[in-house]
Design an enzyme around this catalytic site. Structure first.
Site, PDB file in Angstrom:
ATOM      1  CE  LYS A 171       7.301   7.287   0.186  1.00 21.26           C
ATOM      2  NZ  LYS A 171       7.894   5.952   0.058  1.00 21.26           N
ATOM      3  N   GLY A 205      13.744   0.617  13.305  1.00 13.54           N
ATOM      4  CA  GLY A 205      12.291   0.783  13.283  1.00 13.54           C
ATOM      5  C   GLY A 205      11.643  -0.493  12.805  1.00 13.54           C
ATOM      6  NE  ARG A 222       9.488   9.099   4.260  1.00 15.36           N
ATOM      7  CZ  ARG A 222      10.743   8.762   3.947  1.00 15.36           C
ATOM      8  NH1 ARG A 222      11.709   9.645   4.049  1.00 15.36           N
ATOM      9  NH2 ARG A 222      11.022   7.562   3.518  1.00 15.36           N
ATOM     10  CB  VAL A 277      12.083  -2.089   7.642  1.00 21.32           C
ATOM     11  CG1 VAL A 277      12.933  -2.944   6.711  1.00 21.32           C
ATOM     12  CG2 VAL A 277      10.726  -1.806   7.007  1.00 21.32           C
ATOM     13  N   GLY A 278      14.023  -2.230  10.074  1.00 26.77           N
ATOM     14  CA  GLY A 278      15.385  -2.506  10.551  1.00 26.77           C
ATOM     15  C   GLY A 278      15.405  -3.581  11.635  1.00 26.77           C
TER      16      GLY A 278
HETATM   17  N1  PHE Z   1       6.853   2.484   2.120  1.00 24.63           N
HETATM   18  C1  PHE Z   1       6.613   1.678   0.962  1.00 24.63           C
HETATM   19  C2  PHE Z   1       7.740   1.841  -0.035  1.00 24.63           C
HETATM   20  O1  PHE Z   1       8.525   2.786   0.048  1.00 24.63           O
HETATM   21  C3  PHE Z   1       5.362   2.180   0.333  1.00 24.63           C
HETATM   22  C4  PHE Z   1       4.276   1.222  -0.028  1.00 24.63           C
HETATM   23  C5  PHE Z   1       3.771   0.275   0.837  1.00 24.63           C
HETATM   24  C6  PHE Z   1       3.723   1.349  -1.255  1.00 24.63           C
HETATM   25  C7  PHE Z   1       2.763  -0.554   0.432  1.00 24.63           C
HETATM   26  C8  PHE Z   1       2.696   0.547  -1.670  1.00 24.63           C
HETATM   27  C9  PHE Z   1       2.213  -0.405  -0.807  1.00 24.63           C
HETATM   28  O2  PHE Z   1       7.897   1.043  -0.913  1.00 24.63           O
END
Ligand code: PHE
Length: 353
Positions: free
Chosen positions: A79, A183, A43, A185-186
């Site tokens: 993360k 964004g 992020r 996804v939304g």
């Molecule tokens: N943004 C994705 C999630 O929160 C993170 C991700 C993408 C992890 C692709 C692994 C592979 O799930």
């Protein structure tokens, strides 16, 4: 503050680097490698301070462990947050991701990353110049590309499963859904819902972006208080809290954002309000299925579609268990994750895949 955050966290370790060229904090949190290397997105965001950024990264990493365990994948959770004074563009952005790629490479494969809020395919390509431990590079570079359509599809299937659980029908025609955050996804979720005949309200801090989805834009302020069947949080986390929950006028909360509950107790507040909550890390697993499935597990497109659609069944199972045991849906999801983690998730209790 750093001390307290790490003391309270139940993860393995965090790797922290200050990048002097950009003044960015690179925070890589490896929450669990119990089921495999830690995987999770990166992020990019500016925060009030590094402690706030670390808190976000620590919590998000725990969510990844649960997400990947519930999905039955042979992966641990992690993360990363790049906490920047301002979101960089152009060459400064490229250089930041090059140096970040070197940090990932130094972790020797114990952490594998992918896109998340504010990071995209092109950034994964730059990371990929320095390390192979990155998912979702462009297809031109040999990656699986932007996963957001599969995150959106998983949420779409999840919304239908939740409607079926609440009303006995998963038909979206005429149902009113509020998509908060348009964004990557939304916006795709709004499209899927519109195509299925739903009435889609969209809100975003960027009103033009909301309008472009084809849904009906509503002001971001107060959007939560609108009457609807489904509220789909698809922006940043913690929109469900002691303050907002009493104002909600939906019957279902089911969206793509990570960390939707400000506190675990907020799940109880939702339950008391008669609102069915689709646990965030269950319903939003489609992106992880895309990156990990296609690149690590050798799935083809059909297999991926089936796995993403399977999010609906996982949610239905969680709702049934929550009802039977009179617990919140987030507790039921947590139990499922804990089972997979303790049962050695890849043994008898793993789903057939
Ligand atoms: N943004 C994705 C999630 O929160 C993170 C991700 C993408 C992890 C692709 C692994 C592979 O799930």
């Amino acid at each position: 503050m750093f001390e307290e955050l790490l003391r309270r966290w139940d993860g393995e370790h965090a790797v922290i680097r200050h990048d002097s060229e950009s003044d960015a904090w690179m925070l890589v949190c490896l929450h669990s490698t119990r089921l495999g290397p830690a995987m999770g997105g990166t992020r990019l965001k500016s925060y009030e301070g590094p402690a706030e950024a670390l808190e976000d990264a620590l919590r998000l990493s725990a969510g990844m462990t649960r997400k990947l365990a519930v999905l039955g994948l042979p992966c641990g959770g992690g993360k990363a947050v790049l906490a920047v004074p301002d979101v960089p563009t152009g060459n400064a952005r490229r250089r930041l991701f090059e140096r970040y790629g070197e940090l990932i490479e130094s972790l020797g494969g114990s952490f594998v990353t992918g896109p998340d809020v504010n990071t995209r395919e092109a950034d994964m390509d730059v990371i990929g110049e320095r390390t192979r431990h990155v998912f979702c590079r462009s297809t031109a570079e040999g990656g699986s590309g932007d996963p957001s359509i599969h995150t959106a599809l998983g949420v779409y299937h999840g919304i239908r499963a939740t409607l079926a659980h609440v009303d006995g029908s998963d038909d979206l025609a005429g149902r009113k859904v509020l998509v908060q955050g348009t964004g990557s996804v939304g916006a795709k979720l709004a499209r899927l819902l519109l195509d299925a005949g739903a009435i889609v309200l969209v809100s975003d801090v960027d009103e033009e972006r909301a309008r472009a989805t084809g849904g009906s834009p509503v002001p971001a302020d107060g959007a939560l208080e609108l009457e609807c069947d489904v509220y789909a949080p698809c922006a940043l986390g913690a929109t469900l809290n002691a303050d907002s929950i009493p104002k909600l006028r939906c019957r279902i909360v089911a969206g793509a954002a990570n960390n939707q509950l400000a506190e675990p107790e907020d799940g109880e507040l939702l339950r008391e309000a008669g609102i069915v909550y689709a646990p965030d890390y269950v319903i939003n697993g489609g992106g992880a299925l895309h990156g990990i499935g296609l690149e690590q597990l050798g799935w083809d497109a059909d297999r991926l579609e089936r796995e993403v659609a399977g999010i609906a069944d996982t949610l239905t199972g969680i709702y049934r268990q929550a009802d039977a045991e009179r617990i919140t849906t987030n507790e039921a999801a947590e139990r499922l994750a804990a089972e997979r983690l303790s049962g050695g998730g890849l043994g008898v209790s793993a789903p057939q895949r």
